[in-house]
Design a protein around this motif. Structure first.
Motif, short mmCIF file in Angstrom:
data_model
loop_
_atom_site.label_atom_id
_atom_site.label_comp_id
_atom_site.label_asym_id
_atom_site.label_seq_id
_atom_site.Cartn_x
_atom_site.Cartn_y
_atom_site.Cartn_z
N LYS A 55 -10.22 -54.59 -7.48
CA LYS A 55 -9.38 -55.05 -8.08
C LYS A 55 -9.16 -56.75 -8.78
O LYS A 55 -9.26 -57.48 -7.54
N THR A 56 -9.86 -57.94 -9.19
CA THR A 56 -9.92 -59.27 -9.06
C THR A 56 -9.20 -60.01 -10.19
O THR A 56 -9.31 -58.91 -11.51
N SER A 57 -8.75 -61.35 -10.97
CA SER A 57 -9.00 -61.70 -12.03
C SER A 57 -10.02 -62.12 -12.58
O SER A 57 -10.94 -62.44 -11.48
N PHE A 58 -9.83 -62.32 -14.33
CA PHE A 58 -11.52 -62.29 -14.63
C PHE A 58 -11.38 -64.19 -14.27
O PHE A 58 -12.40 -64.60 -14.35
N HIS A 59 -11.02 -64.47 -13.84
CA HIS A 59 -11.60 -66.12 -13.92
C HIS A 59 -12.01 -66.15 -12.56
O HIS A 59 -13.63 -66.89 -12.78
N ALA A 60 -11.94 -65.54 -11.10
CA ALA A 60 -12.67 -65.11 -10.14
C ALA A 60 -14.31 -64.50 -10.19
O ALA A 60 -15.20 -64.81 -10.41
N ALA A 61 -13.94 -63.41 -11.38
CA ALA A 61 -15.28 -62.50 -11.99
C ALA A 61 -15.77 -62.96 -11.90
O ALA A 61 -17.08 -63.18 -12.22
N LEU A 62 -15.52 -64.42 -13.28
CA LEU A 62 -16.57 -65.34 -14.12
C LEU A 62 -17.72 -66.42 -12.59
O LEU A 62 -18.79 -66.31 -12.78
N LEU A 63 -16.65 -66.18 -11.88
CA LEU A 63 -16.61 -67.41 -10.90
C LEU A 63 -18.41 -66.67 -9.56
O LEU A 63 -18.86 -66.71 -9.29
N LEU A 64 -17.78 -65.19 -10.01
CA LEU A 64 -18.90 -64.46 -9.18
C LEU A 64 -19.80 -63.03 -9.75
O LEU A 64 -20.56 -62.46 -9.39
N ALA A 65 -19.52 -63.53 -11.20
CA ALA A 65 -20.89 -62.61 -12.07
C ALA A 65 -22.57 -62.78 -11.34
O ALA A 65 -22.95 -61.61 -11.69
N ASP A 66 -23.02 -63.41 -11.05
CA ASP A 66 -23.86 -63.32 -10.06
C ASP A 66 -23.90 -62.00 -9.40
O ASP A 66 -24.95 -62.04 -8.80
N GLN A 67 -22.56 -61.82 -8.46
CA GLN A 67 -22.65 -61.24 -7.23
C GLN A 67 -22.00 -59.83 -8.22
O GLN A 67 -22.16 -59.00 -7.28
N THR A 68 -21.42 -59.44 -9.04
CA THR A 68 -20.75 -58.43 -9.22
C THR A 68 -20.73 -58.12 -10.80
O THR A 68 -21.51 -58.77 -11.43
N LEU A 69 -20.75 -57.01 -10.97
CA LEU A 69 -20.25 -56.23 -12.66
C LEU A 69 -19.01 -55.79 -12.36
O LEU A 69 -18.05 -55.41 -12.01
N VAL A 70 -18.93 -55.48 -14.00
CA VAL A 70 -17.11 -55.45 -13.70
C VAL A 70 -17.50 -54.17 -15.39
O VAL A 70 -18.02 -53.30 -15.25
N LEU A 71 -16.56 -53.09 -14.02
CA LEU A 71 -16.21 -51.02 -14.40
C LEU A 71 -15.83 -51.54 -16.13
O LEU A 71 -14.81 -52.02 -15.68
N PRO A 72 -16.33 -50.13 -16.83
CA PRO A 72 -15.37 -50.47 -17.98
C PRO A 72 -14.20 -49.82 -17.36
O PRO A 72 -12.83 -49.70 -18.36
N SER A 73 -13.44 -49.34 -16.72
CA SER A 73 -12.42 -48.54 -16.43
C SER A 73 -11.00 -49.39 -15.56
O SER A 73 -11.65 -50.11 -14.29
N GLY A 74 -10.33 -49.72 -15.35
CA GLY A 74 -9.44 -50.33 -14.71
C GLY A 74 -8.88 -51.42 -14.85
O GLY A 74 -8.19 -51.71 -14.58
N SER A 75 -9.80 -52.35 -16.52
CA SER A 75 -8.75 -53.13 -16.62
C SER A 75 -7.21 -53.64 -16.76
O SER A 75 -7.43 -52.56 -17.76
N ALA A 76 -6.92 -55.34 -16.45
CA ALA A 76 -5.63 -54.91 -17.30
C ALA A 76 -6.23 -56.62 -18.31
O ALA A 76 -6.36 -57.42 -18.21
N LEU A 77 -6.13 -55.90 -19.55
CA LEU A 77 -5.99 -56.79 -21.29
C LEU A 77 -5.10 -56.09 -22.03
O LEU A 77 -5.40 -54.99 -22.58
N GLY A 78 -4.62 -56.87 -23.09
CA GLY A 78 -4.23 -56.77 -24.15
C GLY A 78 -4.01 -57.80 -24.88
O GLY A 78 -4.44 -58.90 -24.70
N PHE A 79 -2.88 -57.51 -26.17
CA PHE A 79 -1.83 -58.00 -26.42
C PHE A 79 -0.43 -58.06 -26.13
O PHE A 79 -0.13 -57.05 -25.91
N GLY A 80 0.11 -59.33 -25.81
CA GLY A 80 1.87 -59.29 -25.34
C GLY A 80 1.42 -59.06 -24.23
O GLY A 80 2.55 -58.73 -23.26
N VAL A 81 0.47 -59.96 -23.59
CA VAL A 81 0.50 -59.30 -22.00
C VAL A 81 0.95 -60.67 -21.18
O VAL A 81 -0.27 -60.85 -19.96
N GLY A 82 0.40 -62.04 -21.49
CA GLY A 82 -0.22 -62.25 -20.99
C GLY A 82 1.32 -63.39 -20.16
O GLY A 82 2.30 -62.86 -19.99
N PRO A 83 0.29 -64.26 -18.26
CA PRO A 83 1.94 -64.91 -18.54
C PRO A 83 2.57 -65.84 -18.87
O PRO A 83 2.24 -66.03 -19.97
#
Length: 278
Positions: A55-83
């Motif tokens: 599990k990683t922040s999508f900020h970090a995932a953007l920086l690691l996109a050449d090394q990793t793939l995002v799996l379809p399950s397990g993400s945290a995103l939505g409406f009303g979920v922000g910091p």
């Protein structure tokens, strides 16, 4: 085959991975070696190459996109979920470099959002997320970007609300806010990725079918021990996009990437994020 898996101690992750951790679902011939860490620790360890899946922040995932793939399950995103951007004193706003804002890790999506919406407004200090509200209460900083259970408890701490950064994101993009996701090394064989994705999907479905069964696991790792607050966290961060990002989730990731690049937060020319199987 051993899979080094890193997940966060957040209630939404311990809920999602409860059945996997307790081996209540079939591991499909894999051998999971599991570590639970703070999200910035996960980001750092992923950069260091310590995990096959994490599990990683999508900020970090953007920086690691050449090394990793995002799996379809397990993400945290939505409406009303922000910091939430909180203040030590009611009515205070970020407008001076003499002020200090606490953020929960350099590569967290929370830090990225603050930099998007309040560029160069205050000094930044990165601390573990659980330290932010106590430090604000003690007057050791002016502002803090609050994540996890603190979203539900900040008012009882006597702090002020400057802005819901997720609501700001939603109003500007029309997209759900992508906070964090599960990424896997591109070097893993496709057949292994399919098995990992299957186990995680099974674990999530197990938890959703019997929500209360995961509470002891959630409580074991949480900063907040109130069961009602823990389940509020699950209600907020575990949804249909956690089961499968789908095209809406993929579009939200694209928006995050484009805006971060346009603001100069990300280096130019990065590989785009890719969701496995799409």
């Amino acid at each position: 085959m051993k899979i080094r898996l890193g997940i966060s101690t957040c209630p939404n992750d311990t809920f999602t991975f409860h059945a996997l951790m307790e081996r209540l679902v079939d591991w499909r011939g894999l051998d999971f070696e599991i570590e639970l860490l703070d999200i910035q620790q996960l980001n750092d360890r992923l950069f260091a190459g310590d995990f096959d899946v994490a599990k990683t922040s999508f900020h970090a995932a953007l920086l690691l996109a050449d090394q990793t793939l995002v799996l379809p399950s397990g993400s945290a995103l939505g409406f009303g979920v922000g910091p939430l951007l909180l203040s030590a004193r009611e009515g205070q706003v970020p407008d001076s470099l003499s002020q200090m804002t606490l953020c929960p890790g350099r590569h967290t999506t929370a830090t990225l959002l603050f930099q998007l919406f309040y560029p160069q407004k205050t000094e930044l200090q990165q601390v573990v997320f659980s330290q932010i509200m106590p430090m604000l209460r003690r007057g050791e900083a002016d502002f803090g970007v609050c994540i996890h259970e603190g979203r539900f408890t900040w008012q009882s701490e006597g702090l002020g609300l400057v802005e819901d950064l997720g609501t700001r994101w939603e109003s500007e993009t029309g997209c759900p806010l992508p906070l964090g996701g599960l990424v896997a090394r591109r070097s893993l064989p496709d057949e292994t990725l399919a098995r990992v994705q299957g186990v995680i999907h099974d674990s999530l479905c197990f938890a959703m079918a019997d929500r209360s069964a995961a509470i002891p696991t959630m409580r074991r790792y949480a900063q907040e021990f109130n069961d009602e607050v823990l389940m509020q966290h699950v209600d907020l961060y575990v949804n249909d996009w956690t089961v499968d990002l789908g095209p809406v989730g993929a579009n939200a990731l694209s928006q995050l990437s484009q805006r971060a690049a346009a603001s100069g937060i990300l280096p130019s020319g990065l590989e785009p994020l890719q969701v496995w199987g799409r």
